[in-house]
Motif scaffolding. Structure first.
Motif, mmCIF file in Angstrom:
data_model
loop_
_atom_site.group_PDB
_atom_site.id
_atom_site.type_symbol
_atom_site.label_atom_id
_atom_site.label_comp_id
_atom_site.label_asym_id
_atom_site.label_seq_id
_atom_site.Cartn_x
_atom_site.Cartn_y
_atom_site.Cartn_z
ATOM 1 N N THR A 110 -9.490 20.083 -34.959
ATOM 2 C CA THR A 110 -9.731 18.710 -35.393
ATOM 3 C C THR A 110 -10.146 17.880 -34.298
ATOM 4 N N ARG B 68 -14.342 20.810 -37.666
ATOM 5 C CA ARG B 68 -13.891 20.490 -38.942
ATOM 6 C C ARG B 68 -13.938 21.793 -39.592
ATOM 7 N N ARG C 170 -10.181 23.506 -40.998
ATOM 8 C CA ARG C 170 -9.818 23.334 -42.616
ATOM 9 C C ARG C 170 -9.248 25.169 -42.653
ATOM 10 N N THR D 57 -5.545 25.463 -43.666
ATOM 11 C CA THR D 57 -5.249 26.193 -45.008
ATOM 12 C C THR D 57 -4.498 27.389 -45.053
ATOM 13 N N LYS E 260 0.386 20.122 -44.814
ATOM 14 C CA LYS E 260 -0.296 19.666 -46.044
ATOM 15 C C LYS E 260 -1.157 18.142 -45.473
ATOM 16 N N ALA F 182 -5.051 17.497 -45.258
ATOM 17 C CA ALA F 182 -5.803 16.517 -46.061
ATOM 18 C C ALA F 182 -6.684 15.626 -45.007
ATOM 19 N N GLN F 183 -6.357 15.204 -43.961
ATOM 20 C CA GLN F 183 -6.914 14.502 -42.946
ATOM 21 C C GLN F 183 -8.084 15.459 -42.369
ATOM 22 N N THR G 81 -9.882 17.427 -43.915
ATOM 23 C CA THR G 81 -11.002 17.475 -44.949
ATOM 24 C C THR G 81 -11.571 16.215 -45.539
ATOM 25 N N GLY G 82 -10.696 15.290 -44.744
ATOM 26 C CA GLY G 82 -11.219 13.875 -45.205
ATOM 27 C C GLY G 82 -10.667 13.352 -46.487
ATOM 28 N N GLN G 83 -9.677 13.983 -46.892
ATOM 29 C CA GLN G 83 -8.741 13.318 -47.954
ATOM 30 C C GLN G 83 -7.846 12.280 -47.769
ATOM 31 N N PRO G 84 -7.680 11.325 -48.654
ATOM 32 C CA PRO G 84 -6.680 10.226 -48.483
ATOM 33 C C PRO G 84 -5.307 10.698 -48.239
#
Length: 68
Positions: free
Chosen positions: A24, A29, A33, A37, A58, A62-63, A65-68
């Motif tokens: 990261t 990226r 991931r 994962t 987790k 999330a960070q 993959t750009g998820q909040p």
């Protein structure tokens, strides 16, 4: 690193977690991931879904993959 651990050991999940974090930082990226994962899956199997290490992995996934 994969040759050093038996598949399913939480140590492999720990290694993959740190690899994913390094990927990261390096801007890889896709690699991050994949590593994170697998780390989450192994931590979940070895330590359970509510374990502190599993939850930390987790969040990192999330960070990555750009998820909040």
């Amino acid at each position: 690193g994969r040759g050093q651990f038996t598949h399913g050991e939480w140590d492999l999940a720990h290694f993959l977690f740190h690899l994913g974090e390094a990927q990261t930082i390096a801007g890889d990226r896709q690699g991050a991931r994949a590593s994170l994962t697998e780390s989450v899956a192994l931590f979940t199997t070895a330590l359970g879904p509510k374990n502190e290490r599993t939850l930390k992995a987790k969040v990192a996934l999330a960070q990555a993959t750009g998820q909040p």
